[in-house]
Every structure is written in structure tokens, then in C-alpha cells.
Design an enzyme around this catalytic site. Structure first.
Site, short mmCIF file in Angstrom:
data_model
loop_
_atom_site.label_atom_id
_atom_site.label_comp_id
_atom_site.label_asym_id
_atom_site.label_seq_id
_atom_site.Cartn_x
_atom_site.Cartn_y
_atom_site.Cartn_z
CG ASP A 36 44.72 76.54 24.92
OD1 ASP A 36 45.02 76.94 26.06
OD2 ASP A 36 44.76 77.25 23.91
CG HIS A 240 56.15 61.25 48.87
ND1 HIS A 240 55.50 60.27 48.18
CD2 HIS A 240 57.40 60.76 49.09
CE1 HIS A 240 56.31 59.24 48.00
NE2 HIS A 240 57.47 59.52 48.55
CG ASP A 257 63.64 62.21 47.74
OD1 ASP A 257 64.19 61.93 46.66
OD2 ASP A 257 62.92 61.39 48.37
CG ASP A 268 64.63 58.21 44.58
OD1 ASP A 268 64.61 59.32 45.13
OD2 ASP A 268 63.89 57.26 44.92
CG HIS A 347 60.03 55.35 54.50
ND1 HIS A 347 61.25 54.87 54.09
CD2 HIS A 347 60.27 56.57 55.07
CE1 HIS A 347 62.18 55.76 54.37
NE2 HIS A 347 61.63 56.80 54.97
CG HIS A 351 61.75 52.64 45.67
ND1 HIS A 351 62.26 53.12 44.49
CD2 HIS A 351 61.86 53.68 46.56
CE1 HIS A 351 62.65 54.38 44.64
NE2 HIS A 351 62.44 54.76 45.90
CG HIS A 358 58.22 54.61 43.84
ND1 HIS A 358 57.20 55.31 44.41
CD2 HIS A 358 59.35 55.05 44.45
CE1 HIS A 358 57.69 56.15 45.32
NE2 HIS A 358 58.99 56.01 45.35
CD GLU A 381 63.86 55.66 49.56
OE1 GLU A 381 63.45 56.76 49.95
OE2 GLU A 381 63.53 55.16 48.47
CE1 TYR A 385 61.71 61.16 56.90
CE2 TYR A 385 61.38 58.89 57.62
CZ TYR A 385 61.84 59.79 56.68
OH TYR A 385 62.41 59.33 55.52
NE ARG A 403 63.50 60.13 51.78
CZ ARG A 403 62.54 60.99 52.07
NH1 ARG A 403 61.90 60.90 53.24
NH2 ARG A 403 62.18 61.93 51.22
CD GLU A 405 65.90 57.82 47.71
OE1 GLU A 405 65.51 58.98 47.88
OE2 GLU A 405 65.20 56.93 47.19
N1 GLY Z 1 61.61 60.10 45.78
C1 GLY Z 1 60.66 59.17 46.16
C2 GLY Z 1 61.25 58.11 46.97
O1 GLY Z 1 62.32 58.27 47.51
O2 GLY Z 1 60.72 57.03 47.07
MN MN Z 2 63.29 56.49 46.74
MN MN Z 3 63.74 59.73 46.94
#
Ligand code: GLY
Ligand code: MN
Ligand code: MN
Length: 438
Positions: A36, A240, A257, A268, A347, A351, A358, A381, A385, A403, A405
Site C-alpha cells: 500500500d 545509465h 549526471d 540535465d 551515444h 536530445h 528526453h 553531451e 568511455y 561525459r 553535458e
Molecule cells: N540523464 C540522461 C541523459 O543524459 O540522457
Molecule cells: Mn542528457
Molecule cells: Mn544527463
């Protein structure tokens, strides 16, 4: 965001609807965590965009009949006994007086009201197949109306997906939305700055995540836009990584991140910095490549540039950098064409960003990458890696994930970086981290 902003969202959507049409959007149900215990309720973005209403058990109906536009909100009625436990509900009266609904009905009246809502419309906008609980009754009702065709009733002859109309509106942000996004960015910048200052070898990743969340809360923001990634050393190679359960080691980098959500809008940000405050020579060499790639990509963000321009710029700098370090061998043009950078940069460079981290909106139009326009918001971003055990790569580069971003708005002249107060160059990071917090 004021309720007037949401009225403007509805007005923009009404303009796109067919002359005699109706749109139906149910709120998402409250998700159960276990037994619950429920997750904190978070409205679905399309529903919230059109209503500014964030209670569960609600359905919004927008109806356009020529120039006449009305919207009907089905929601939870006031109920003292329930409110004693869960807090105040908005109720039908305020749905009209404050939210501006043309009509408000108790959610329990949905089935009864549906036939009259459907009659008079030629088109229905509804996301079929999206798992909405009301879908079966809605289809059954349409069938009923069809069976009564001798009565000369007018009812929807075609059902359209809502997304293309609505998401094209959402992809261009209004002044009010940008205001909220600037605040989400500011809060997040401050949290990253705070985390850099308090980071120490031996700290847990989760502890550092706690510092980020602490900073959000201190700034009056309790909502994250997505689960924060705090990844030390090799963990940063998992894109992720949200386990955040290892200890941060002296000599490693840590990737954070994390972004706050403010009034329904996301930030982000990613920064990667040395746990002990000083980059090693190898870390610095790789970091400089990602930084240059990000700067080159951001230079491509301006009206008229196509969506893929930042990515292409980043890929070029990264591939060139990997070639110079001897991680890749061959000819630059061929390495790019054959995507040899992909094992280390797998990647996209960004985005759309908005209510959803996203965010919605098409990336291609008519089979071509779409041109950027003022008011669009995107992340930039790039990353590199190189996990432990990478074949054919010397040990020096292994166990490093980086990374960087930022959140960028396309403006008339070029772009505005919402998150650029977060230390980013090697010198800025080292100087900032050297300032003691005690
Ligand atoms: N935080 C998710 C991305 O950077 O796409
Ligand atoms: Mn992002
Ligand atoms: Mn991110």
C-alpha cells in the site's frame, strides 16, 4: 508557470485541432511501489502541459466546434474523509474557478458523460494502444454510436494519435517555459558545484548523490528530473549507472549526471571530475578531447543548423583525439565513416529537453534531420568511455568514463547555455575543488 501559461498551451493545441474535433487525455494512474505504498505522484507530461493539473484520477477533454473551444476536466471530487488522510483535493469548483475548465465533473461520471462529448465531433484525438484504462470503454462507445447511425448522429469518423500535433508544440518552448527551465538549470548548477566542493576520496557514491539531493532541497526543490548517476572510476563507463553503491577512490574520476525538475521542467547536467581534486595526466588528456568535442558541438547550435550538426562536430573531434593518442589507428576520414569511434563513444550528442528529460519532438522531418529553431532546447553531451579490459587499448586509458553535458537553448542569434556556470575546464574544476568548504 502560471495557470495562464497552461491556457496558452491549450490555445496552441486548439489551433492545430480539426474544426469539429475532440481530444481526450487521461492522467496516468498513481503507481504502486509495494503493497500500500505508492510512488510520489507525478503527472504525465502531455496531460500536465495542457492542464497544469497534477492530481491522479483525472481526464481532460478538449472540444473544438468551429470557433467554439471548451475543455472539460473530470477529476476527484472533494471528500473530507479521504482528504483527512491524503490532503486537500482541488475538486470541481476550483477546477472551474481557478484552472478555468469550461466544465468540471467527478471522475465517476465519465462513462455517463462520454456519449454527449463524442457527439458532434468528426475527429477524435486519442493515443490508442497506450494502455489507457478508458480505451476499451471509449472504443465500445464509438461502436455504440456507429450502430445508431439511423439517428443521424454525428460522431468521430477518424481517430488520430495526439502526439504529432502536441509534440510539435512542445518542442518549441515559450518564454514562461524557458523561465522554468532556467530555474531548473540554476538549481542543478548549484548542486553540481556543491558536490564538487564536498567530494572526498573514501566517500560513497550514494553519499555524494545525497549531497546533490541535499542541495536541490536546500534550494526548495524536492524533485529530480531523473535518477541521478554518480559513478566513480570504471562505473562511469556504464551509461545509465544508477546503483551508486561503490566507494569513490583516490585517483579516480567521478561522473555525476543529475538534474532538478522545477515546475515540471527538467535540467540535465553531467560533469566529470577527479575525486581528489586533481586530474592525472591520462585523465586530463582524455578530458580535453571530450571538452573540445563539446565546445565544437555547442558552436553548431544556432538557427538553421540541422539536428545532427552538433553530433557530427563532436564525433570528428573525438575521433581525431583518439587517433592522436594512438587509441585508434588509420585515416581520420575512414575512421569517422566506418564509425571506429563507436566502442568508445556509443551515444548521440544530445536530445530535446523540456518537461521530459528526453523530451518529445521529432528529430527528422521528411526524412531529413530538422533545422534548429529559436526556442528549441537540447542537451549537448559528448563522452568517452574506455572500460577496464578494453581490448587493444593500453592500461593507461582504461577504467575512465567521461561525459560533459550542458543544456542549451537555440536563440535568434545562436544559443544560450543554461548550465554554463558549472565548472567545466580542467583549470576551473581544479580551482573550484581546491577551495575548501571548512
Ligand atoms: N540523464 C540522461 C541523459 O543524459 O540522457
Ligand atoms: Mn542528457
Ligand atoms: Mn544527463
Amino acid at each position: 508557470m502560471s495557470l495562464k501559461s497552461f491556457a496558452r498551451h491549450r490555445a496552441a493545441f486548439f489551433r492545430q485541432m480539426e474544426k469539429r474535433s475532440i481530444a481526450i487525455l487521461p492522467a496516468v494512474p498513481h503507481a504502486v511501489r509495494n503493497r500500500d505504498v505508492e510512488y510520489p505522484y507525478h503527472p504525465e507530461s502531455d496531460f500536465f502541459y495542457l492542464t497544469g493539473f497534477s492530481e491522479p484520477n483525472a481526464i481532460v477533454v478538449l472540444k473544438r466546434e468551429g470557433q467554439r473551444r471548451s475543455w472539460v476536466l473530470f477529476c476527484q471530487p472533494r471528500d473530507a474523509a479521504t482528504e483527512q488522510w491524503v490532503g486537500e483535493r482541488i475538486g470541481l469548483k476550483r477546477a472551474k474557478s481557478e484552472w478555468g475548465a469550461t466544465e468540471a465533473w467527478a471522475i465517476e461520471q465519465w462513462d455517463e458523460k462520454l456519449p454527449e462529448l463524442l457527439t458532434g465531433a468528426d475527429h477524435l484525438y486519442f493515443n490508442l494502444g497506450a494502455g489507457h484504462a478508458i480505451e476499451s470503454t471509449l472504443l465500445a462507445q464509438l461502436h455504440q454510436l456507429r450502430m445508431r447511425n439511423r439517428s443521424a448522429l454525428c460522431y468521430p469518423q477518424s481517430v488520430h494519435t495526439l502526439d504529432p500535433l502536441l509534440h510539435e508544440i512542445r518542442v518549441r518552448k515559450s518564454v514562461d517555459e524557458l523561465h522554468a527551465m532556467r530555474r531548473a538549470a540554476e538549481i542543478s548548477v548549484e548542486a553540481h558545484r556543491h558536490a564538487m566542493r564536498v567530494c572526498q576520496p573514501g566517500m560513497g557514491e550514494g553519499q555524494l548523490e545525497g549531497e546533490v539531493l541535499y542541495s536541490f532541497s536546500q534550494q526548495g526543490c524536492r524533485t529530480v528530473a531523473y535518477d541521478s548517476i554518480v559513478a566513480g572510476g570504471n562505473n562511469a563507463c556504464t551509461l545509465h549507472y544508477i546503483r551508486n553503491s561503490d566507494l569513490l577512490k583516490d585517483g579516480d574520476l567521478v561522473l555525476i549526471d543529475a538534474g532538478a525538475e522545477w515546475q515540471g521542467y527538467a535540467a540535465d547536467i553531467t560533469r566529470t571530475f577527479p575525486v581528489n581534486g586533481r586530474f592525472s595526466a591520462a585523465q586530463k588528456q582524455l578530458y580535453e578531447i571530450v571538452l573540445k568535442a563539446q565546445q565544437a558541438a555547442i558552436r553548431q547550435v544556432r538557427p538553421g543548423r540541422r539536428w545532427d550538426a552538433p553530433h557530427r562536430a563532436a564525433v570528428r573531434v573525438i575521433t581525431k583525439g583518439l587517433l592522436e593518442l594512438g587509441i585508434l589507428k588509420g585515416e581520420l576520414k575512414t575512421l569517422i565513416k566506418e564509425e571506429h569511434y563507436k566502442p568508445y563513444y556509443m551515444h548521440q550528442t544530445g536530445h530535446w529537453l523540456g518537461m521530459d528529460v528526453h523530451d518529445v519532438g521529432r528529430y527528422k522531418v521528411g526524412g531529413k534531420w530538422r533545422p534548429l529553431e529559436p526556442g528549441m532546447v537540447l542537451t549537448v553531451e559528448p563522452g568517452l568511455y574506455i572500460p577496464l579490459g578494453s581490448k587493444g587499448v593500453t592500461k593507461r586509458w582504461q577504467g575512465i568514463g567521461i561525459r560533459i553535458e550542458d543544456d542549451v537553448v537555440v536563440t535568434q542569434e545562436g544559443c544560450e547555455i543554461l548550465t554554463d556556470k558549472t565548472p567545466k575546464t580542467v583549470a576551473e574544476i581544479e580551482q573550484w575543488m581546491a577551495l575548501s568548504t571548512d
